[in-house]
Design a protein around this motif. Sequence first.
Motif, PDB file in Angstrom:
ATOM      1  N   GLY A  11       0.830  -1.207   0.000  1.00 30.22           N
ATOM      2  CA  GLY A  11       0.000   0.000   0.000  1.00 30.22           C
ATOM      3  C   GLY A  11       0.861   1.252   0.000  1.00 30.22           C
ATOM      4  N   ASN A  42      -6.166   7.564   0.788  1.00 30.09           N
ATOM      5  CA  ASN A  42      -7.316   8.436   1.055  1.00 30.09           C
ATOM      6  C   ASN A  42      -6.903   9.860   1.382  1.00 30.09           C
ATOM      7  OD1 ASN A  42      -9.245   6.602   0.525  1.00 30.09           O
ATOM      8  ND2 ASN A  42      -9.548   5.950   2.645  1.00 30.09           N
ATOM      9  N   CYS A  43      -5.679  10.184   1.090  1.00 30.90           N
ATOM     10  CA  CYS A  43      -5.149  11.485   1.481  1.00 30.90           C
ATOM     11  C   CYS A  43      -4.401  12.110   0.301  1.00 30.90           C
ATOM     12  CB  CYS A  43      -4.212  11.220   2.654  1.00 30.90           C
ATOM     13  SG  CYS A  43      -3.859  12.618   3.632  1.00 30.90           S
ATOM     14  N   GLY A  56     -11.202  15.083   0.975  1.00 32.82           N
ATOM     15  CA  GLY A  56     -11.743  15.316   2.321  1.00 32.82           C
ATOM     16  C   GLY A  56     -10.927  16.388   3.023  1.00 32.82           C
ATOM     17  N   ARG A  59      -6.041  18.463   7.563  1.00 36.24           N
ATOM     18  CA  ARG A  59      -5.099  19.454   8.103  1.00 36.24           C
ATOM     19  C   ARG A  59      -4.100  18.687   8.961  1.00 36.24           C
ATOM     20  NH1 ARG A  59     -10.391  21.335  11.076  1.00 36.24           N
ATOM     21  NH2 ARG A  59     -10.899  19.178  11.402  1.00 36.24           N
ATOM     22  N   THR A 228      -0.445  -2.575  -8.882  1.00 37.35           N
ATOM     23  CA  THR A 228       0.010  -3.878  -8.403  1.00 37.35           C
ATOM     24  C   THR A 228      -0.808  -4.248  -7.165  1.00 37.35           C
ATOM     25  OG1 THR A 228       2.208  -3.369  -9.243  1.00 37.35           O
ATOM     26  CG2 THR A 228       2.083  -5.114  -7.607  1.00 37.35           C
ATOM     27  N   LEU A 260      -2.625  -2.488   4.282  1.00 44.56           N
ATOM     28  CA  LEU A 260      -3.907  -2.803   3.639  1.00 44.56           C
ATOM     29  C   LEU A 260      -4.989  -2.916   4.707  1.00 44.56           C
ATOM     30  CD1 LEU A 260      -2.774  -5.717   1.265  1.00 44.56           C
ATOM     31  CD2 LEU A 260      -2.526  -3.251   0.962  1.00 44.56           C
ATOM     32  N   PRO A 261      -6.240  -2.624   4.350  1.00 46.24           N
ATOM     33  CA  PRO A 261      -7.320  -2.842   5.310  1.00 46.24           C
ATOM     34  C   PRO A 261      -7.211  -4.254   5.898  1.00 46.24           C
ATOM     35  CG  PRO A 261      -8.156  -1.734   3.363  1.00 46.24           C
ATOM     36  CD  PRO A 261      -6.722  -2.087   3.065  1.00 46.24           C
ATOM     37  N   ILE A 264      -8.714  -7.213   4.133  1.00 47.94           N
ATOM     38  CA  ILE A 264      -8.036  -7.630   2.887  1.00 47.94           C
ATOM     39  C   ILE A 264      -6.810  -8.475   3.232  1.00 47.94           C
ATOM     40  CG2 ILE A 264      -6.769  -6.786   0.856  1.00 47.94           C
ATOM     41  CD1 ILE A 264      -8.695  -4.524   0.614  1.00 47.94           C
ATOM     42  N   LEU A 289     -17.189   7.384   1.916  1.00 51.23           N
ATOM     43  CA  LEU A 289     -17.632   8.778   1.730  1.00 51.23           C
ATOM     44  C   LEU A 289     -17.809   9.050   0.249  1.00 51.23           C
ATOM     45  CD1 LEU A 289     -15.286  11.330   3.595  1.00 51.23           C
ATOM     46  CD2 LEU A 289     -17.637  10.789   4.172  1.00 51.23           C
ATOM     47  N   ALA A 387     -12.957   4.967   4.374  1.00 43.89           N
ATOM     48  CA  ALA A 387     -12.660   6.294   4.930  1.00 43.89           C
ATOM     49  C   ALA A 387     -12.540   6.245   6.459  1.00 43.89           C
ATOM     50  CB  ALA A 387     -13.739   7.283   4.513  1.00 43.89           C
ATOM     51  N   TYR A 388     -13.457   5.539   7.109  1.00 43.49           N
ATOM     52  CA  TYR A 388     -13.443   5.475   8.582  1.00 43.49           C
ATOM     53  C   TYR A 388     -13.702   4.037   9.036  1.00 43.49           C
ATOM     54  CZ  TYR A 388     -14.322  10.521   8.235  1.00 43.49           C
ATOM     55  OH  TYR A 388     -14.244  11.860   7.939  1.00 43.49           O
ATOM     56  N   GLY A 416      -1.194   1.857  10.152  1.00 43.01           N
ATOM     57  CA  GLY A 416      -2.137   2.653   9.359  1.00 43.01           C
ATOM     58  C   GLY A 416      -3.565   2.531   9.844  1.00 43.01           C
ATOM     59  N   SER A 418      -6.633   1.809   8.244  1.00 49.54           N
ATOM     60  CA  SER A 418      -7.485   0.657   7.925  1.00 49.54           C
ATOM     61  C   SER A 418      -6.818  -0.640   8.331  1.00 49.54           C
ATOM     62  CB  SER A 418      -7.782   0.589   6.431  1.00 49.54           C
ATOM     63  OG  SER A 418      -7.927   1.838   5.882  1.00 49.54           O
ATOM     64  N   ILE A 426      -2.665  11.495  10.490  1.00 49.71           N
ATOM     65  CA  ILE A 426      -1.359  11.417   9.835  1.00 49.71           C
ATOM     66  C   ILE A 426      -0.201  11.469  10.839  1.00 49.71           C
ATOM     67  CG2 ILE A 426       0.154  12.594   8.155  1.00 49.71           C
ATOM     68  CD1 ILE A 426      -2.349  11.038   6.983  1.00 49.71           C
ATOM     69  N   ILE A 429       0.226   8.145  12.320  1.00 53.35           N
ATOM     70  CA  ILE A 429       0.746   7.167  11.356  1.00 53.35           C
ATOM     71  C   ILE A 429       2.264   7.337  11.190  1.00 53.35           C
ATOM     72  CG2 ILE A 429       0.692   6.592   8.881  1.00 53.35           C
ATOM     73  CD1 ILE A 429      -2.372   7.001   9.025  1.00 53.35           C
TER      74      ILE A 429
HETATM   75  C1  FAD Z   1     -12.587  12.889   5.049  1.00 49.18           C
HETATM   76  C2  FAD Z   1     -11.299  12.623   5.766  1.00 49.18           C
HETATM   77  C3  FAD Z   1     -10.673  13.653   6.443  1.00 49.18           C
HETATM   78  C4  FAD Z   1      -9.477  13.424   7.119  1.00 49.18           C
HETATM   79  N1  FAD Z   1      -8.870  14.472   7.748  1.00 49.18           N
HETATM   80  C5  FAD Z   1      -7.677  14.282   8.333  1.00 49.18           C
HETATM   81  C6  FAD Z   1      -6.988  15.368   8.923  1.00 49.18           C
HETATM   82  O1  FAD Z   1      -7.479  16.497   8.937  1.00 49.18           O
HETATM   83  N2  FAD Z   1      -5.775  15.141   9.484  1.00 49.18           N
HETATM   84  C7  FAD Z   1      -5.207  13.899   9.507  1.00 49.18           C
HETATM   85  O2  FAD Z   1      -4.112  13.761  10.036  1.00 49.18           O
HETATM   86  N3  FAD Z   1      -5.841  12.838   8.960  1.00 49.18           N
HETATM   87  C8  FAD Z   1      -7.055  12.996   8.376  1.00 49.18           C
HETATM   88  N4  FAD Z   1      -7.698  11.932   7.796  1.00 49.18           N
HETATM   89  C9  FAD Z   1      -7.123  10.594   7.945  1.00 49.18           C
HETATM   90  C10 FAD Z   1      -6.146  10.172   6.860  1.00 49.18           C
HETATM   91  O3  FAD Z   1      -6.606  10.454   5.575  1.00 49.18           O
HETATM   92  C11 FAD Z   1      -5.962   8.665   7.015  1.00 49.18           C
HETATM   93  O4  FAD Z   1      -5.506   8.433   8.315  1.00 49.18           O
HETATM   94  C12 FAD Z   1      -4.972   8.111   6.038  1.00 49.18           C
HETATM   95  O5  FAD Z   1      -5.411   8.238   4.707  1.00 49.18           O
HETATM   96  C13 FAD Z   1      -4.770   6.632   6.317  1.00 49.18           C
HETATM   97  O6  FAD Z   1      -3.657   6.208   5.581  1.00 49.18           O
HETATM   98  P1  FAD Z   1      -3.359   4.669   5.361  1.00 49.18           P
HETATM   99  O7  FAD Z   1      -2.136   4.575   4.554  1.00 49.18           O
HETATM  100  O8  FAD Z   1      -3.425   3.978   6.659  1.00 49.18           O
HETATM  101  O9  FAD Z   1      -4.618   4.123   4.510  1.00 49.18           O
HETATM  102  P2  FAD Z   1      -5.128   4.534   3.059  1.00 49.18           P
HETATM  103  O10 FAD Z   1      -5.069   5.988   2.865  1.00 49.18           O
HETATM  104  O11 FAD Z   1      -6.457   3.867   2.935  1.00 49.18           O
HETATM  105  O12 FAD Z   1      -4.091   3.841   2.078  1.00 49.18           O
HETATM  106  C14 FAD Z   1      -4.094   2.448   1.817  1.00 49.18           C
HETATM  107  C15 FAD Z   1      -3.427   2.213   0.459  1.00 49.18           C
HETATM  108  O13 FAD Z   1      -3.393   0.798   0.209  1.00 49.18           O
HETATM  109  C16 FAD Z   1      -3.771   0.569  -1.147  1.00 49.18           C
HETATM  110  N5  FAD Z   1      -4.321  -0.797  -1.258  1.00 49.18           N
HETATM  111  C17 FAD Z   1      -5.496  -1.271  -0.764  1.00 49.18           C
HETATM  112  N6  FAD Z   1      -5.634  -2.579  -1.067  1.00 49.18           N
HETATM  113  C18 FAD Z   1      -4.529  -2.941  -1.753  1.00 49.18           C
HETATM  114  C19 FAD Z   1      -4.066  -4.181  -2.313  1.00 49.18           C
HETATM  115  N7  FAD Z   1      -4.774  -5.317  -2.222  1.00 49.18           N
HETATM  116  N8  FAD Z   1      -2.861  -4.185  -2.939  1.00 49.18           N
HETATM  117  C20 FAD Z   1      -2.097  -3.061  -3.025  1.00 49.18           C
HETATM  118  N9  FAD Z   1      -2.488  -1.868  -2.508  1.00 49.18           N
HETATM  119  C21 FAD Z   1      -3.686  -1.813  -1.875  1.00 49.18           C
HETATM  120  C22 FAD Z   1      -4.811   1.649  -1.420  1.00 49.18           C
HETATM  121  O14 FAD Z   1      -4.973   1.884  -2.809  1.00 49.18           O
HETATM  122  C23 FAD Z   1      -4.201   2.849  -0.688  1.00 49.18           C
HETATM  123  O15 FAD Z   1      -3.330   3.573  -1.516  1.00 49.18           O
HETATM  124  C24 FAD Z   1      -8.907  12.122   7.135  1.00 49.18           C
HETATM  125  C25 FAD Z   1      -9.546  11.085   6.450  1.00 49.18           C
HETATM  126  C26 FAD Z   1     -10.724  11.318   5.773  1.00 49.18           C
HETATM  127  C27 FAD Z   1     -11.394  10.191   5.043  1.00 49.18           C
END
Ligand code: FAD
Length: 441
Positions: A11, A42-43, A56, A59, A228, A260-261, A264, A289, A387-388, A416, A418, A426, A429
């Motif tokens: 991811g 998601n960012c 979304g 900040r 990929t 990954l979530p 998954i 969302l 998203a959440y 992360g 999910s 962030i 994370i």
């Molecule tokens: C509306 C909204 C507002 C937010 N506001 C803030 C804020 O103000 N400040 C803040 O700090 N945080 C904020 N967040 C939180 C922040 O966006 C998330 O914490 C962050 O995106 C989580 O990152 P992540 O890498 O854990 O997951 P994700 O962003 O979900 O990234 C997971 C990645 O894995 C990839 N993936 C999934 N399945 C597979 C697979 N099978 N093979 C390969 N790749 C895969 C996806 O494509 C994605 O790129 C907000 C979130 C939302 C939805």
Amino acid sequence: MVDHSKLHILGAGPAGLAAGYYAKKNNISFKIYESSNQVGGNCKTIKDGQFSYDTGAHRFHDKYDEITTEIKHFMGDELKEVNAPSQIYRKGEMIDFPLNFYSILKNLDKTTIYKIFIENFNNLFIRNNKYNDFKNYAYQLYGKTLSELFLINYTEKLWGSPAHELDIKVSGNRLKNLNITSLIKQLIFNSQKVNHLDGSFYYPVYGFGTIFERIKDSFDHTSIYYNTTITKLYHNDSRITKITTGHNIIENIEKVVSTLPINILINALDPPPPIEISDIVNSIQYRNLYLCIIYLDTPNFTKNASIYFPESIYPFTRIYEPKNRSSKMAPNDKTCIVIEIPYSPDFLLPPLKEEQVFSMTRDILIDNELIDDEQIIGHKVIDLKYAYPILKIDSEKKLDNVFSFLSGFKNLYTIGRSAQFSYLHIHDIFKQADLLIKKLK
Ligand SMILES: Cc1cc2nc3c(=O)[nH]c(=O)nc-3n(C[C@H](O)[C@H](O)[C@H](O)COP(=O)(O)OP(=O)(O)OC[C@H]3O[C@@H](n4cnc5c(N)ncnc54)[C@H](O)[C@@H]3O)c2cc1C
């Protein structure tokens, strides 16, 4: 495919890139595998002609000094401190957010204000119970009236579940200044300033997602495999031995960091985990969302960073105007707004079409005289999955079994939002990534 990288990161969202960032800093070789064709998960910041907007309202929260310093270091002058107000839209009126003594006096009727003060005053003398559900927690902290007016309805709309079923962690830190003590302090010290997540924050001038673009640009261009999708993680003797991405097999695996979530990841394990572990991850849910972006032929929609919509009559929870975080996000004479509409997938009903999302949103905004039809010069709809994590009161306990099962692997780690099914931001994370990479060194 034999890859001699020490770390295989699954991811390229914020967690995957933060892991890569600290791996690079510590001279650990790595590869990142991403199912889409871009970084940021998601960012992201999306550029569409003259307009830019984030997926979304994002900040950066200055919570851990060392993480803020790190982000400032690689973003340089692009990271600015922004001061922009936020408001709540209720019964056709804008109320300052975070709520303060003056906005309550100005916007609520006398009976309601009286009830709020009596309930909160009484709360001062009630022994604190340790509630773990959001509804009782909110009642205890803010009283029933204030909670029902601004918290319970908003929370239920955002998370899609009754407040008494939700874990108190869904509140984040958002509403900590709503209690009577801080309201009285504001009165005594005549201060409308409260230390709060809204109001003042860090924001990159070209959009929040550029944090991850800059990290990506600092990597060797062969570090990330796009398009990929991870399909299987084979394991033997408590070690991940092979990973498949469609028809490709990655062998010679040393260590794996999965972002990954969690459902998954668990469903990709081969041999599969015990059935009770699969059952748990298949029972948890994420909230999605729809982001409806409307381009407007007017210099400004409002002056707010965000506007919150607690009332259940509106399908959306928040509208954010990118230009009020950075002037670089839209031309001087135009603006765009991003409307967040939470939903849960309903397997019995077909998903809404983009045009339905847009026309529903547009009609509500026009009916409430928030925009004019003639101002609209374009629109986009984005469907943001995962998203959440919907944190129910029993989720953490159930997931303990899953994480305890995963901890049995000698070379598999998760970080992360999910991946950990946790309401992380962030800064959290980056902190997780920093700690994990130090452990793996
Ligand atoms: C509306 C909204 C507002 C937010 N506001 C803030 C804020 O103000 N400040 C803040 O700090 N945080 C904020 N967040 C939180 C922040 O966006 C998330 O914490 C962050 O995106 C989580 O990152 P992540 O890498 O854990 O997951 P994700 O962003 O979900 O990234 C997971 C990645 O894995 C990839 N993936 C999934 N399945 C597979 C697979 N099978 N093979 C390969 N790749 C895969 C996806 O494509 C994605 O790129 C907000 C979130 C939302 C939805």
